[in-house]
Design a protein around this motif. Structure first.
Motif, PDB file in Angstrom:
ATOM      1  N   UNK A  79       0.873  -1.231  -0.171  1.00 13.53           N
ATOM      2  CA  UNK A  79      -0.049  -0.036  -0.055  1.00 13.53           C
ATOM      3  C   UNK A  79       0.746   1.141  -0.048  1.00 13.53           C
ATOM      4  N   UNK A  80       0.732   2.126  -0.876  1.00 24.14           N
ATOM      5  CA  UNK A  80       1.321   3.306  -1.050  1.00 24.14           C
ATOM      6  C   UNK A  80       0.610   4.731  -0.919  1.00 24.14           C
ATOM      7  N   UNK A  81       1.110   5.635  -0.519  1.00 16.00           N
ATOM      8  CA  UNK A  81       0.633   7.228  -0.005  1.00 16.00           C
ATOM      9  C   UNK A  81       1.559   8.017  -0.885  1.00 16.00           C
ATOM     10  N   UNK A  82       1.005   9.298  -1.033  1.00 14.16           N
ATOM     11  CA  UNK A  82       1.893  10.341  -1.859  1.00 14.16           C
ATOM     12  C   UNK A  82       2.998  10.638  -0.743  1.00 14.16           C
ATOM     13  N   UNK A  83       4.349  10.646  -1.306  1.00 17.08           N
ATOM     14  CA  UNK A  83       4.438  11.291  -2.862  1.00 17.08           C
ATOM     15  C   UNK A  83       4.737  10.067  -3.711  1.00 17.08           C
ATOM     16  N   UNK A  84       4.271   8.745  -3.291  1.00 20.40           N
ATOM     17  CA  UNK A  84       4.504   7.794  -4.226  1.00 20.40           C
ATOM     18  C   UNK A  84       3.726   8.145  -5.408  1.00 20.40           C
ATOM     19  N   UNK A  85       4.090   7.537  -6.754  1.00 19.19           N
ATOM     20  CA  UNK A  85       3.552   8.195  -7.901  1.00 19.19           C
ATOM     21  C   UNK A  85       3.437   6.948  -8.992  1.00 19.19           C
ATOM     22  N   UNK A  86       2.704   7.221  -9.822  1.00 21.38           N
ATOM     23  CA  UNK A  86       2.593   6.285 -11.174  1.00 21.38           C
ATOM     24  C   UNK A  86       2.933   7.470 -12.402  1.00 21.38           C
ATOM     25  N   UNK A  87       4.218   6.754 -13.072  1.00 23.03           N
ATOM     26  CA  UNK A  87       4.467   7.908 -14.114  1.00 23.03           C
ATOM     27  C   UNK A  87       5.086   7.206 -15.302  1.00 23.03           C
ATOM     28  N   UNK A  88       4.830   7.820 -16.402  1.00 21.77           N
ATOM     29  CA  UNK A  88       5.681   7.318 -17.539  1.00 21.77           C
ATOM     30  C   UNK A  88       6.282   8.480 -18.230  1.00 21.77           C
ATOM     31  N   UNK A  89       6.672   8.501 -19.536  1.00 26.96           N
ATOM     32  CA  UNK A  89       7.544   9.412 -19.969  1.00 26.96           C
ATOM     33  C   UNK A  89       6.814  10.946 -19.962  1.00 26.96           C
ATOM     34  N   UNK A  90       5.628  10.861 -20.224  1.00 26.41           N
ATOM     35  CA  UNK A  90       4.862  12.075 -20.162  1.00 26.41           C
ATOM     36  C   UNK A  90       3.560  12.204 -19.108  1.00 26.41           C
ATOM     37  N   UNK A  91       3.781  11.366 -18.238  1.00 24.55           N
ATOM     38  CA  UNK A  91       2.309  11.245 -17.362  1.00 24.55           C
ATOM     39  C   UNK A  91       3.011  11.092 -15.847  1.00 24.55           C
ATOM     40  N   UNK A  92       2.626  11.939 -14.920  1.00 25.00           N
ATOM     41  CA  UNK A  92       2.778  11.783 -13.616  1.00 25.00           C
ATOM     42  C   UNK A  92       1.558  12.052 -12.696  1.00 25.00           C
ATOM     43  N   UNK A  93       1.248  11.035 -12.019  1.00 26.21           N
ATOM     44  CA  UNK A  93      -0.025  11.238 -11.163  1.00 26.21           C
ATOM     45  C   UNK A  93       0.271  10.699  -9.474  1.00 26.21           C
ATOM     46  N   UNK A  94      -0.275  11.361  -8.606  1.00 22.42           N
ATOM     47  CA  UNK A  94      -0.040  10.940  -7.364  1.00 22.42           C
ATOM     48  C   UNK A  94      -1.524  10.546  -6.642  1.00 22.42           C
ATOM     49  N   UNK A  95      -1.772   9.239  -6.803  1.00 24.96           N
ATOM     50  CA  UNK A  95      -2.911   8.937  -6.193  1.00 24.96           C
ATOM     51  C   UNK A  95      -3.043   9.120  -4.499  1.00 24.96           C
ATOM     52  N   UNK A  96      -4.007   9.303  -3.924  1.00 23.89           N
ATOM     53  CA  UNK A  96      -4.497   9.624  -2.658  1.00 23.89           C
ATOM     54  C   UNK A  96      -4.064   8.183  -1.831  1.00 23.89           C
ATOM     55  N   UNK A  97      -4.026   7.168  -2.686  1.00 24.38           N
ATOM     56  CA  UNK A  97      -3.782   5.902  -2.009  1.00 24.38           C
ATOM     57  C   UNK A  97      -3.778   4.775  -3.048  1.00 24.38           C
TER      58      UNK A  97
END
Length: 201
Positions: A79-97
């Protein structure tokens, strides 16, 4: 007399007609002055407003429930929380969890490009973005399940990724008062809507 050039500064632009960002350019942007943060989707910059109350309270309750379930079922993921992120070469998102299974983590390697389950705590200032742009981006990134926790409407909307007419789509189930939201990724994990919102709305 000496003529000096003004120092070059990078102006933050939210119009794709002005600027589209690489991941490296995005990471080099100055932080917003308030508690907001930036996210990047396909090179386009988005401003995410600071969370409203009771954001942290939902997070504490959901986190406790999810971690207890995962640990009691052999730790199949993390289980991850910010600032853990999902990212690719042109996308970066930080889910709440988010929940990432061990199998998915092994397939992705060091770069976290997706998650099995993503949780977003919807507020008035972010509702449109969370329900549309961000939700569709998670679908495109291969997220299998999305939980939208909406305190204003007192519901949990769970979206499951399905294949419809040869493309990915969300199958949406909305859980309201008296219901228990259910996960399909983590079979057997349920969250009572009444208990989640008790004393917080």
């Amino acid at each position: 007399m000496q003529v000096l050039e003004a120092p070059v500064t990078t102006a933050v632009s939210f119009s794709p007609l002005v600027k589209q960002y690489t991941l490296e350019e995005f990471w080099s942007l100055p932080s917003p002055q308030d508690r907001s943060r930036y996210e990047l989707i396909g090179g386009l910059l988005f401003m995410v407003p600071p969370p409203d109350w009771p954001h942290e309270d939902f997070d504490e309750r959901l986190n406790k429930s999810l971690v207890l379930f995962v640990t009691s079922h052999g730790n199949p993921g993390k289980v991850f929380h910010p600032r853990a992120s999902i990212y690719t070469d042109a996308t970066y998102l930080e889910p709440d969890m988010m929940y990432v299974s061990n199998d998915l983590e092994a397939r992705m390697g060091k770069r976290r490009t997706s998650a099995d389950i993503v949780f977003e705590y919807v507020s008035k200032s972010s509702a449109n973005y969370d329900y549309t742009t961000k939700a569709d981006t998670y679908l495109a990134l291969g997220v299998r399940e999305l939980w939208l926790i909406d305190s204003d409407n007192q519901w949990i909307e769970v979206r499951y990724s399905v294949i419809r007419e040869d493309s990915s789509a969300w199958n949406i189930v909305r859980y309201e008062q008296g219901d228990s939201a259910e996960s399909r990724v983590l079979s057997g994990w349920r969250v009572s809507v009444d208990e989640l919102f008790a004393g917080l709305v």
